[in-house]
Design an enzyme around this catalytic site. Sequence first.
Site: not given
Ligand code: GLY
Length: 599
Positions: A131, A420, A438, A457, A460, A484-485, A505-506
């Site tokens: 990340r 992503t 992503t 990023e 987020d 993150s998701s 998909g966020g």
């Molecule tokens: N930027 C997408 C995620 O990390 O969920």
Amino acid sequence: MMNSGFLRVLCLSALMSVSAISHHASAQQATDEVAPESGSFAPAEAPIEIDLLGDDTKGVKSNNWMIAAAHPLASEAGATVLRNGGNAIDAMVAVQLMLGLVEPQSSGLGGGAFLVYWDAANKRLTSFDGRETAPMAATPTLFQDENGEPLMFYDAVVGGRSVGVPGTPLLLEAVHGRYGSMPWATLFDSAITLADQGFEVSHRLASSIEEDKERLSRFDGTKNYFFREDGTPLQSGDMRINAAYANTLRQISQQGTDAFYRGEIAQEIVSTVQSAPGNPGLLTMDDLAAYRIKERTPICVNYRGFDVCGIGPPSSGALTIGQILGTLRAYDLKGLGPNSPQAWRLIGDASRLAFADRDRYMADSDFVPVPTKGLIADGYLANRGVLMRENKLDEVTPGEPQFDHALYQADDESIELPSTSHFVIRDSLGNVVSMTTTIENGFGSRLMAAGFLLNNELTDFSFRTHVNGYPIANRVEPGKRPRSSMSPTIVMRSNVPYMALGSPGGSRIIGYVAKTLIAHIDWGLSLQSSINMPHLINRFGTYDLEAGTAAENFAPALEELGYNVSVRDLNSGLHGIVIDGDKLIGGADPRREGTIIGE
Ligand code: GLY
């Protein structure tokens, strides 16, 4: 009215205080006895007579190895490595490098990734966190204006302010160094050749450019790449050479990622970020040189005999999916079936409960206390499941998981939009890669350096730091990783991988993956049919129904149950592989350009 099964679980729940960790088996048995109370399900009880299954034509079977990725050329790059004797980690490198060229809007060297990996030789499941990190000069008010108010989302995204230190290059190198079998430089061949010769712009890339053309044209370097010489956006079928990307890949293939984190490429990233017109960022050479990836213990939750495993904080993916599935254990989704509005009430409210906890507690656990064990403790999930036994939940609030010093936090307010890419690989040795990668928003920060887009990023993170004096766990802090998701998942059965799965998909990633697992495990659908099944996604209360699909038919019944309904595009990009003995069965999302290759 309560049935006797429900009373039994209520008594058991009362006995299991949140501070007492229950034994998994006893809670599982107790909760599995409870079925939803049929009498309370009127008036929306009648099943909806529609075909939720879609077609099954993209499903592919093989016996030896398999790849499913979001672009045919990326799948092919990985397949070439596997045909040449490489393993899943070698193929992972080739797939990612090709995605960065042909699907640049979604992932690449300028972004971050999470990997869940089954190492067949050592029979070990592990996960890696690549990340992005916030620059050391970042302050908690990074995304606030001079009055302390949050910036408008795209004012924060577009430009240098949102760019975190990329993690993907080091993740590829470090994991390859540990598990790869082919020489590092050879894994770059396909992407370098295509970047030099030019690749064909896909329909999806062309339409993404068209939709974003105003933002993409704000920066000369980005405009020059994504537009034709006459100033019009690239069209599907156009050929695009990326000499700068080829040059970057050559440097990393020869010098390793030192070239990226310390050399000329680092300098180009830093100067692009710091000099971004109108919205400069804070990234420095020291930030890049300090970047590290982290190996993390996967988070696993048992669901009807399967261990569903994924990446823990700073991703909320595995914890939130685990919470959704954990609260649903008590309910007979199989008996209800996919056409029952009550099944979707339960799934929707399980998701709402999980998202309430996610927004209160989940963030980078290296910086804030996250009650990781408490959030997925059997007794806690059983208690949360009891809340949704009868009707739609009017109000959903975070629970109180064990580990109480995380309780004095406020709910997060970060905005997450879909982008992503996810890919899966299973090699002939039995190694399994499940990787979500992503640059955050489509086209990330819109800044390009050295032939690739830079991430956004950092948006987020929560734009606010506190609510009513209580700190938000996902606030910006120097060196911290934004929540993150992303949900790269490996499902284990009898301690060996049964399925690899994930999606872009966020924050809807969580719902896409949970739905696919429920469709396969509870409703017995093939992986491909489970992916195809129209999406019904609930995160914060509104039920999102996938436009143009049979999901729309649920609108009246869900409205009658008390939900606000929103019909909209839901662009997942689910890719997965089921490993059923010697048989590999792939699934690729028809909503994107994904391709499965297997031999
Ligand atoms: N930027 C997408 C995620 O990390 O969920």
